[in-house]
Motif scaffolding. Structure first.
Motif, PDB file in Angstrom:
ATOM      1  N   ASP A 294       0.831  -1.203   0.000  1.00 28.80           N
ATOM      2  CA  ASP A 294       0.000   0.000   0.000  1.00 28.80           C
ATOM      3  C   ASP A 294       0.876   1.268   0.000  1.00 28.80           C
ATOM      4  O   ASP A 294       1.947   1.305   0.622  1.00 28.80           O
ATOM      5  N   HIS A 295       0.375   2.285  -0.665  1.00 25.72           N
ATOM      6  CA  HIS A 295       1.094   3.556  -0.791  1.00 25.72           C
ATOM      7  C   HIS A 295       1.583   4.086   0.566  1.00 25.72           C
ATOM      8  O   HIS A 295       2.732   4.510   0.705  1.00 25.72           O
ATOM      9  N   ALA A 296       0.711   4.033   1.562  1.00 26.20           N
ATOM     10  CA  ALA A 296       1.055   4.610   2.872  1.00 26.20           C
ATOM     11  C   ALA A 296       2.208   3.839   3.523  1.00 26.20           C
ATOM     12  O   ALA A 296       3.035   4.422   4.228  1.00 26.20           O
ATOM     13  N   ILE A 297       2.265   2.542   3.269  1.00 24.90           N
ATOM     14  CA  ILE A 297       3.329   1.731   3.887  1.00 24.90           C
ATOM     15  C   ILE A 297       4.666   2.070   3.233  1.00 24.90           C
ATOM     16  O   ILE A 297       5.668   2.335   3.914  1.00 24.90           O
ATOM     17  N   TYR A 298       4.676   2.087   1.897  1.00 24.85           N
ATOM     18  CA  TYR A 298       5.923   2.448   1.199  1.00 24.85           C
ATOM     19  C   TYR A 298       6.378   3.839   1.647  1.00 24.85           C
ATOM     20  O   TYR A 298       7.551   4.048   1.978  1.00 24.85           O
ATOM     21  N   SER A 299       5.435   4.775   1.698  1.00 28.35           N
ATOM     22  CA  SER A 299       5.795   6.165   2.026  1.00 28.35           C
ATOM     23  C   SER A 299       6.402   6.264   3.420  1.00 28.35           C
ATOM     24  O   SER A 299       7.302   7.077   3.653  1.00 28.35           O
ATOM     25  N   ALA A 300       5.905   5.441   4.350  1.00 25.88           N
ATOM     26  CA  ALA A 300       6.406   5.517   5.723  1.00 25.88           C
ATOM     27  C   ALA A 300       7.901   5.199   5.799  1.00 25.88           C
ATOM     28  O   ALA A 300       8.600   5.664   6.702  1.00 25.88           O
ATOM     29  N   PHE A 301       8.382   4.397   4.832  1.00 24.94           N
ATOM     30  CA  PHE A 301       9.809   4.042   4.828  1.00 24.94           C
ATOM     31  C   PHE A 301      10.669   5.125   4.173  1.00 24.94           C
ATOM     32  O   PHE A 301      11.882   5.144   4.351  1.00 24.94           O
ATOM     33  N   MET A 302      10.041   5.988   3.361  1.00 27.27           N
ATOM     34  CA  MET A 302      10.817   6.922   2.527  1.00 27.27           C
ATOM     35  C   MET A 302      11.153   8.185   3.296  1.00 27.27           C
ATOM     36  O   MET A 302      10.742   9.287   2.952  1.00 27.27           O
ATOM     37  N   THR A 303      11.886   8.021   4.380  1.00 31.50           N
ATOM     38  CA  THR A 303      12.304   9.161   5.190  1.00 31.50           C
ATOM     39  C   THR A 303      13.812   9.050   5.382  1.00 31.50           C
ATOM     40  O   THR A 303      14.418   8.077   4.954  1.00 31.50           O
ATOM     41  N   GLY A 304      14.416  10.025   6.027  1.00 33.53           N
ATOM     42  CA  GLY A 304      15.861   9.968   6.276  1.00 33.53           C
ATOM     43  C   GLY A 304      16.641  10.402   5.057  1.00 33.53           C
ATOM     44  O   GLY A 304      16.061  10.795   4.038  1.00 33.53           O
ATOM     45  N   PRO A 305      17.978  10.325   5.134  1.00 31.13           N
ATOM     46  CA  PRO A 305      18.822  10.767   4.019  1.00 31.13           C
ATOM     47  C   PRO A 305      18.506   9.985   2.745  1.00 31.13           C
ATOM     48  O   PRO A 305      18.292   8.771   2.805  1.00 31.13           O
ATOM     49  N   GLU A 306      18.461  10.657   1.611  1.00 32.33           N
ATOM     50  CA  GLU A 306      17.994  10.030   0.362  1.00 32.33           C
ATOM     51  C   GLU A 306      18.872   8.888  -0.119  1.00 32.33           C
ATOM     52  O   GLU A 306      18.405   7.978  -0.789  1.00 32.33           O
ATOM     53  N   GLN A 307      20.177   8.942   0.195  1.00 31.90           N
ATOM     54  CA  GLN A 307      21.058   7.864  -0.286  1.00 31.90           C
ATOM     55  C   GLN A 307      21.076   6.667   0.662  1.00 31.90           C
ATOM     56  O   GLN A 307      21.665   5.633   0.331  1.00 31.90           O
ATOM     57  N   ALA A 308      20.398   6.784   1.791  1.00 31.71           N
ATOM     58  CA  ALA A 308      20.422   5.676   2.756  1.00 31.71           C
ATOM     59  C   ALA A 308      19.437   4.587   2.345  1.00 31.71           C
ATOM     60  O   ALA A 308      18.347   4.874   1.837  1.00 31.71           O
ATOM     61  N   ILE A 309      19.817   3.338   2.566  1.00 31.12           N
ATOM     62  CA  ILE A 309      18.909   2.212   2.288  1.00 31.12           C
ATOM     63  C   ILE A 309      17.749   2.290   3.283  1.00 31.12           C
ATOM     64  O   ILE A 309      17.965   2.390   4.487  1.00 31.12           O
ATOM     65  N   GLU A 310      16.518   2.235   2.760  1.00 32.58           N
ATOM     66  CA  GLU A 310      15.354   2.378   3.652  1.00 32.58           C
ATOM     67  C   GLU A 310      14.900   1.048   4.236  1.00 32.58           C
ATOM     68  O   GLU A 310      14.257   1.013   5.277  1.00 32.58           O
ATOM     69  N   PHE A 311      15.180  -0.060   3.524  1.00 32.04           N
ATOM     70  CA  PHE A 311      14.654  -1.367   3.965  1.00 32.04           C
ATOM     71  C   PHE A 311      15.763  -2.391   3.718  1.00 32.04           C
ATOM     72  O   PHE A 311      16.097  -2.674   2.565  1.00 32.04           O
ATOM     73  N   PHE A 312      16.356  -2.877   4.791  1.00 35.37           N
ATOM     74  CA  PHE A 312      17.507  -3.775   4.665  1.00 35.37           C
ATOM     75  C   PHE A 312      17.033  -5.194   4.368  1.00 35.37           C
ATOM     76  O   PHE A 312      16.965  -6.047   5.238  1.00 35.37           O
ATOM     77  N   HIS A 313      16.714  -5.406   3.109  1.00 33.54           N
ATOM     78  CA  HIS A 313      16.146  -6.683   2.698  1.00 33.54           C
ATOM     79  C   HIS A 313      16.230  -6.784   1.179  1.00 33.54           C
ATOM     80  O   HIS A 313      16.134  -5.768   0.490  1.00 33.54           O
ATOM     81  N   GLY A 314      16.402  -7.979   0.657  1.00 30.53           N
ATOM     82  CA  GLY A 314      16.432  -8.160  -0.798  1.00 30.53           C
ATOM     83  C   GLY A 314      17.129  -9.454  -1.144  1.00 30.53           C
ATOM     84  O   GLY A 314      17.770 -10.084  -0.298  1.00 30.53           O
ATOM     85  N   TYR A 315      16.964  -9.893  -2.376  1.00 32.97           N
ATOM     86  CA  TYR A 315      17.551 -11.154  -2.839  1.00 32.97           C
ATOM     87  C   TYR A 315      18.451 -10.875  -4.034  1.00 32.97           C
ATOM     88  O   TYR A 315      18.151  -9.992  -4.843  1.00 32.97           O
ATOM     89  N   THR A 316      19.512 -11.651  -4.171  1.00 35.56           N
ATOM     90  CA  THR A 316      20.439 -11.512  -5.300  1.00 35.56           C
ATOM     91  C   THR A 316      19.668 -11.490  -6.620  1.00 35.56           C
ATOM     92  O   THR A 316      20.045 -10.797  -7.554  1.00 35.56           O
ATOM     93  N   THR A 317      18.580 -12.252  -6.661  1.00 33.75           N
ATOM     94  CA  THR A 317      17.824 -12.367  -7.917  1.00 33.75           C
ATOM     95  C   THR A 317      16.463 -11.666  -7.852  1.00 33.75           C
ATOM     96  O   THR A 317      15.580 -11.981  -8.656  1.00 33.75           O
TER      97      THR A 317
END
Ligand SMILES: Cc1ncc(COP(=O)(O)O)c(C=O)c1O
Length: 437
Positions: A294-317
Motif C-alpha cells: 500500500d502507498h502509505a506503507i511504502y511512504s512511511a519508509f521513505m524518510t531519512g537521508p535520500e542515499q540511505a537504504i530504507e529497507f535492509f532486505h532483498g535477494y540476489t535475484t
C-alpha cells in the motif's frame, strides 16, 4: 534422448522419496493443457502445474519473451542498479492491483514473498514509532510457504512440528472448515462469518498495541480449497482497521484470475494492506514472487537521508531479468486472451461438474469458487491420505493430473480449459472413485 537419470541423488520436495523412486512419474514436455510423460503419454493438466500455468504450458509469447531476454541481459544485480524489465513489470502489476497497492517488492517464490511481507509489516510499525507491534496472527490450516516466517503463521502441523519454537509472538485464528454446517456449499458458504470475530478475542488477549499484522489466504488453497464464509473477510478487515493492524492477503494461488477476477481481493471486495503473489505471476515459467504494498506503507519508509537504504532486505535475484520478462509477457497474455473474464465464465461449468460428484463413492464434501474446487473423501480406516493418493495415481495413469492434499482432491486447471476437458477430469475422477476401496 539421453539415458534415464539416476533418481537417487535428488531429494525431492514434499514427496515420499522412496515411494516415488520406486514408482516414478516423469514429465518430459508440456504444451497448452497437456503434459507429455517420458514414455510419450499425454496427461491433461487439472492443476495448472501447481496453481501456476494460468495461460497453459509453454505459451509461445511467454517462451519468446524469456528466450529473448536471457540472450540480451542474463543478469544484473538489483542492489544499487536497475534494468528496465523490473520497473516495467512493477508498473504493469501495480496498475492492475486493487486499491492503493502501488509499489512492489520482488522475490523468487511465494515463501520469500510471505517472509518479506511479514518483515515489511513489522518494520513499518517500527518506522512509525510503534516498534512494540511485533505479533503476527495467522490461521489454522493456513499455508504460507516454508520459510520460518511462513511456517510460523501457517497452520499445517506437519510443516511446523519438526522445526522447534518457530517465530515468537505468533497466534492463530481458527479455521473455517466445518462439514456439519458447510458440506457441499456451492461458492461462498453461508455459515462461519462469525469466526472472524475470534480476532477480537486475540486482540483482547494480547492488546492491539502488540500486534503488527494478520495474514490469511483469502481462499485457503493447500489445505484443500476452503472458501471464506459470507462476510468473513470483511469482518477481518473491520477489526484490523479498528485496531491499527495490517491485513495481509496471501494471494500466491488466488491472484491472476483463479477466483474469477484478477485478484481474490476483487472477488470478495476486501482491500488488504499488503498482498503476496507468485506462481501465476510468470505463468510458472520462471520462479518469481512479489509483495504488493500500500502507498502509505511504502511512504512511511521513505524518510531519512535520500542515499540511505530504507529497507535492509532483498535477494540476489530480486526482479531477475528472465523472471521480469516472463511476468510482463504473462500479464499481457492474461489481458489479451481475456483469461480473467474466461475464468468467471467457466467457473459455473467447473462448479456443475464437480458438484455432480456428490453421491459418488467416498465423497463427503465438494466445494468450489471460481476456477478452483475440492472433493473431500472419507479417509480409509487407519490409513489417512492413502485413498486419495490411490485416486491420484489411477487418474494419472488414465491421463489426468489432479492434486491431493490429505484426503482431499483439489482441482485448479489452467484458465484456458474448455468444457470437454472439465468433463474429462471429472469423469476420470468419478470412474476411479468407483474403482478404489
Ligand atoms: C498461499 C501460499 N503462500 C505461499 C506459498 C509458497 O510458495 P512457494 O512454494 O513458491 O514458496 C504457497 C505455495 O503453494 C501458497 O499456496
Amino acid at each position: 534422448m539421453s539415458a534415464a537419470p539416476n533418481l537417487e541423488p535428488y531429494w525431492m520436495p514434499f514427496t515420499g522419496n522412496r515411494y516415488f523412486k520406486a514408482n516414478p512419474l516423469m514429465i518430459a514436455a508440456a504444451e497448452g493443457m497437456y503434459f507429455t510423460t517420458t514414455d510419450g503419454s499425454k496427461v491433461l493438466d487439472g492443476i495448472a502445474g501447481l496453481w501456476c500455468c494460468t495461460a497453459g504450458h509453454c505459451h509461445p509469447k511467454i517462451v519468446a519473451a524469456i528466450q529473448s531476454q536471457v540472450a540480451t541481459l542474463d543478469y544484473a544485480t538489483a542492489f544499487q542498479l536497475g534494468h528496465p524489465g523490473a520497473f516495467e513489470l512493477a508498473e504493469k502489476l501495480t496498475s492492475i492491483a486493487p486499491g492503493n497497492l502501488d509499489h512492489v517488492f520482488f522475490t523468487n517464490s511465494g515463501s520469500e514473498a510471505v517472509d518479506t511481507a511479514l518483515k515489511i509489516a513489522i518494520a513499518y510499525h517500527r518506522v512509525r514509532g510503534e516498534g512494540q507491534r511485533l505479533r503476527l496472527i495467522g490461521r489454522e490450516r493456513g499455508y504460507h510457504g516454508v520459510g520460518f516466517g511462513g511456517i510460523s503463521v501457517g497452520g499445517m502441523s506437519p510443516n511446523r512440528k519438526m522445526y522447534g519454537a518457530l517465530l515468537p509472538g505468533v497466534d492463530h485464528l481458527p479455521h473455517t472448515h466445518d462439514l456439519g454446517h458447510n458440506a457441499f456449499s456451492r461458492g461462498v458458504p453461508e455459515w462461519g462469518g462469525h469466526l472472524a470475530d475470534e480476532l477480537e478475542n486475540i486482540v483482547a488477549l494480547h492488546d492491539a498495541s502488540t500486534i503488527a499484522a494478520v495474514i490469511v489466504e483469502p481462499v485457503t488453497g493447500s489445505a484443500g480449497v476452503l472458501v471464506p464464509p459470507q462476510g468473513y473477510l470483511s469482518r477481518l478487515r473491520e477489526i484490523c482497521d479498528r485496531h491499527g493492524i495490517l491485513l495481509i492477503f496471501d494471494e500466491v494461488i488466488t491472484a491472476f484470475g483463479r477466483t474469477g477476477n484478477r485478484f481474490a481481493a476483487n472477488t470478495f471486495a476486501v482491500q488488504p494492506d499488503l498482498m503476496t503473489v507468485s506462481k501465476g505471476l510468470t505463468n510458472g515459467a520462471v520462479p518469481m514472487g512479489a509483495v504488493l504494498v500500500d502507498h502509505a506503507i511504502y511512504s512511511a519508509f521513505m524518510t531519512g537521508p535520500e542515499q540511505a537504504i530504507e529497507f535492509f532486505h532483498g535477494y540476489t535475484t530480486s526482479g531477475h531479468p528472465a523472471a521480469a520478462a516472463a511476468g510482463i509477457a504473462s500479464l499481457d497474455v492474461y489481458e489479451e486472451e481475456g483469461l480473467y473474464q474466461r475464468a468467471g465464465e467457466m467457473a459455473p461449468v467447473l462448479a456443475d461438474a464437480v458438484h455432480s460428484l456428490k453421491g459418488a463413492p467416498h465423497v463427503i464434501d465438494v466445494r468450489n469458487i471460481g476456477m478452483m474446487a475440492a472433493v473431500e473423501l472419507a479417509p480409509r480406516d487407519g490409513e489417512p491420505t492413502v485413498r486419495a493418493l490411490d485416486v491420484f495415481r489411477r487418474c494419472f495413469d488414465a491421463g489426468v493430473l489432479i492434486r491431493t492434499t490429505g484426503d482431499t482432491i483439489a482441482l485448479m486447471p489452467p484458465l484456458i480449459i474448455d468444457d470437454s476437458q472439465i468433463d474429462q477430469i471429472v469423469t476420470t475422477i468419478r470412474d476411479n472413485l468407483q474403482a478404489v476401496d
